[in-house]
Design an enzyme around this catalytic site. Structure first.
Site, PDB file in Angstrom:
ATOM      1  N   GLU A 111       0.867  -1.186   0.000  1.00 20.67           N
ATOM      2  CA  GLU A 111       0.000   0.000   0.000  1.00 20.67           C
ATOM      3  C   GLU A 111       0.903   1.234   0.000  1.00 20.67           C
ATOM      4  O   GLU A 111       1.785   1.373   0.836  1.00 20.67           O
ATOM      5  CB  GLU A 111      -0.926   0.002   1.232  1.00 20.67           C
ATOM      6  CG  GLU A 111      -1.711   1.294   1.461  1.00 20.67           C
ATOM      7  CD  GLU A 111      -2.519   1.759   0.245  1.00 20.67           C
ATOM      8  OE1 GLU A 111      -3.314   0.984  -0.298  1.00 20.67           O
ATOM      9  OE2 GLU A 111      -2.314   2.935  -0.169  1.00 20.67           O
ATOM     10  N   GLY A 114      -6.646  -0.089   4.314  1.00 21.12           N
ATOM     11  CA  GLY A 114      -8.080  -0.388   4.292  1.00 21.12           C
ATOM     12  C   GLY A 114      -8.719   0.053   2.991  1.00 21.12           C
ATOM     13  O   GLY A 114      -9.825  -0.352   2.671  1.00 21.12           O
ATOM     14  N   THR A 153      -9.935   2.708  -0.370  1.00 19.16           N
ATOM     15  CA  THR A 153     -10.721   3.896  -0.702  1.00 19.16           C
ATOM     16  C   THR A 153     -11.989   3.999   0.134  1.00 19.16           C
ATOM     17  O   THR A 153     -12.304   5.062   0.690  1.00 19.16           O
ATOM     18  CB  THR A 153     -11.089   3.826  -2.203  1.00 19.16           C
ATOM     19  OG1 THR A 153      -9.878   3.862  -2.949  1.00 19.16           O
ATOM     20  CG2 THR A 153     -11.978   4.965  -2.634  1.00 19.16           C
ATOM     21  N   HIS A 174     -44.504  -4.951  12.168  1.00 24.65           N
ATOM     22  CA  HIS A 174     -45.274  -3.715  11.999  1.00 24.65           C
ATOM     23  C   HIS A 174     -45.012  -2.787  13.188  1.00 24.65           C
ATOM     24  O   HIS A 174     -44.892  -3.283  14.324  1.00 24.65           O
ATOM     25  CB  HIS A 174     -46.761  -4.090  11.949  1.00 24.65           C
ATOM     26  CG  HIS A 174     -47.677  -2.905  12.047  1.00 24.65           C
ATOM     27  ND1 HIS A 174     -47.897  -2.058  10.986  1.00 24.65           N
ATOM     28  CD2 HIS A 174     -48.395  -2.409  13.096  1.00 24.65           C
ATOM     29  CE1 HIS A 174     -48.737  -1.108  11.366  1.00 24.65           C
ATOM     30  NE2 HIS A 174     -49.048  -1.293  12.633  1.00 24.65           N
TER      31      HIS A 174
END
Ligand SMILES: Cc1cc2nc3c(=O)[nH]c(=O)nc-3n(C[C@H](O)[C@H](O)[C@H](O)COP(=O)(O)OP(=O)(O)OC[C@H]3O[C@@H](n4cnc5c(N)ncnc54)[C@H](O)[C@@H]3O)c2cc1C
Ligand SMILES: NC(=O)c1ccc[n+]([C@@H]2O[C@H](COP(=O)([O-])OP(=O)(O)OC[C@H]3O[C@@H](n4cnc5c(N)ncnc54)[C@H](O)[C@@H]3O)[C@@H](O)[C@H]2O)c1
Length: 441
Positions: A35, A42, A44, A428
């Site tokens: 990286e 981790g 974008t 509901h």
């Protein structure tokens, strides 16, 4: 120069790549993750995209000030960044290299960090370098100041009071909605005749109404003549008229990030959009080298990168049964207020494809839970194949739509007819229960 051999090398800490790295590491394979930016462990999504932007939207909806919103963004992204780094760094089989990676041959990547350089080689390599913002080709854009992409704008301080946005895709509209919540005066420059042109007409109409109510000015059908500065303020000249802002965001698409990764030293092929060409298992033209996530030119979503992981993992460890061919019914949500989610076809798309359709549309204002929430905005629409009652597509534009759409995807994937929703018992009062009525026809 130092050379190290690995079972699996991952170039770029994206969603698919980090998941593969973690999996193979836990299986005892020697894994290298490369990286280039320590603020991007981790990838974008966590650092500059989905997570920070939605964190900012939620924080702004709570009425927090701009500085508090930026602070909350930082708290959340740094927490997840550390967690992601730790996930790989604490695995004894995974080495995380922080440096820029470039291919020097089909199976070798040179990693450079300042004066330090090392060569990593391996039979299996995963390219997961993501995408980068496309700067629109407008006269003056290379010299004018105050024009930012979606990453740069997240660091701006103090808050711009007036914001121009070029582009009305998900990035443009999500930032428009965010900045409107923060009290900025926002103007969107859209080169098309309406926003959300590929969505259901009811959505186009309502979204236009809601965004306008939020104080956002949407200029459709614009011709962007040039951009410049008035003092230090950015100016957009469109349709021959000057518009001056505190800042301008350009959100005009993102392209696969393949420019500086040394592909010229390999036999890996790219298409006219710069995307790495892959087969149904995400394998590039070099055997054993895979391209996953935005860099392979597929739909630009984190969950698609994760699905690329499934495909490559299946190819490398299983029988390769799950492939790109099997992917279907990709849902998406644009995080407007309320969120807009869709899966499958619109009515117009379905008719154009030759289906005989039946459809139903309902306004959120007719739904009990919407009254409980005291939030009546939005609409639902479902499109059904009249010949066999299977769902062809659904649009949910409401509070909770980003969750509910996944129910419809599951029904579509499993060929569950719309009539099942008509008779399903739902809790509901919920927004989901309205699928009873939506499917009652
Ligand atoms: C503002 C914004 C909002 C978004 N919102 C959403 C959303 O809500 N939902 C959603 O699903 N998607 C969203 N997306 C899209 C999503 O973020 C991307 O599709 C996804 O993150 C792409 O992941 P990836 O696996 O391709 O790689 P990425 O996560 O992009 O990772 C690529 C990594 O490679 C590194 N890298 C690049 N080149 C090199 C090199 N040569 N050497 C070493 N490292 C290198 C980069 O620094 C980066 O960390 C959004 C995008 C943006 C820009
Ligand atoms: N909620 C989400 O899932 C989410 C959110 C943000 C981004 N994303 C992903 O990121 C990708 C990139 O987003 P985006 O909004 O930048 O791209 P986009 O391609 O979706 O939209 C680009 C917009 O810019 C306009 N445009 C293009 N070229 C232009 C030019 N030269 N001048 C003026 N306007 C121009 C287009 O008409 C369009 O409105 C998306 O495709 C999406 O996959 C997803």
């Amino acid at each position: 120069m130092n050379t190290k051999h690995y079972d699996l090398i991952v170039l770029g800490f994206g969603k698919a790549g980090k998941t593969l790295a973690a999996k193979f590491g836990s299986m005892g394979k020697a894994v290298a993750m490369i990286e280039e930016n320590p603020l991007m462990y981790g990838g974008t999504c966590i650092n500059i995209a989905c997570i920070p932007t939605k964190t900012m939207i939620v924080a702004a909806s709570k009425g927090l000030s701009y500085d508090q919103v930026l602070n909350q963004r930082e708290v959340v992204t740094s927490r997840l960044r550390n967690k992601n780094f730790g996930m790989l760094d604490t695995n004894e089989h995974v080495d995380v290299y922080t440096g820029h990676g470039e291919f020097i041959s089909n199976k070798e990547i040179a990693v450079t960090a300042g004066e330090d350089k090392i060569i990593l080689c391996g039979e299996t390599i995963i390219i997961n370098t993501g995408a980068v913002a496309i700067k629109p080709n407008i006269d003056g854009i290379d010299t004018a100041t105050g024009f930012y992409n979606s990453t740069e704008i997240q660091q701006l301080s103090p808050q711009p009071s007036t914001l121009g946005i070029i582009g009305a895709g998900p990035i443009g509209l999500e930032f428009a909605s965010l900045y409107a919540k923060l009290g900025a005066k926002v103007t969107v420059f859209n080169i098309e005749s309406s926003i959300l042109k590929r969505e259901e007409p009811i959505v186009q109409e309502l979204a236009n109404e809601y965004l306008t109510e939020q104080g956002i000015t949407i200029l459709n059908d614009v011709t962007l003549n040039s951009v410049s500065n008035d003092g230090n303020k950015p100016v957009i000249t469109a349709n021959g008229q000057n518009y001056t802002f505190d800042a301008v965001l350009y959100a005009t698409g993102r392209k696969p990030n393949t420019a500086n990764i040394g592909l010229e030293h390999t036999d890996i092929t790219t298409n006219e959009r710069g995307a790495i060409v892959v087969n149904d298992t995400c394998e590039s033209s070099v055997s054993g080298v895979y391209a996953v996530g935005d860099v392979n030119g597929g739909p630009q979503f984190t969950y698609i990168s994760l699905d690329d992981f499934r495909i490559v993992f299946s190819a490398l460890t299983g029988n390769g049964q799950y492939t790109l061919k099997d992917r279907k019914n990709i849902p998406y949500t644009t995080f407007l207020t309320p969120p807009l989610a869709r899966v499958g076809l619109t009515e117009e798309d379905a008719i154009n494809k030759g289906y005989t359709v039946k459809t139903k549309e309902m306004l959120v204002a007719t739904m009990p839970r919407a009254h409980v929430n005291d939030y009546l905005k939005g609409a639902f629409k479902i499109v059904v194949n009249a010949d066999n009652d299977l769902i062809l597509g659904a649009t949910l534009y409401s509070q909770g739509a980003e969750e509910l759409i996944n129910l419809i995807k599951m029904a579509m994937d499993n060929n569950i007819p719309y009539t099942y929703f008509k008779n399903q018992i739902f809790t509901h009062p919920t927004m989901a229960e309205n699928l009873n009525d939506l499917c009652n026809f």
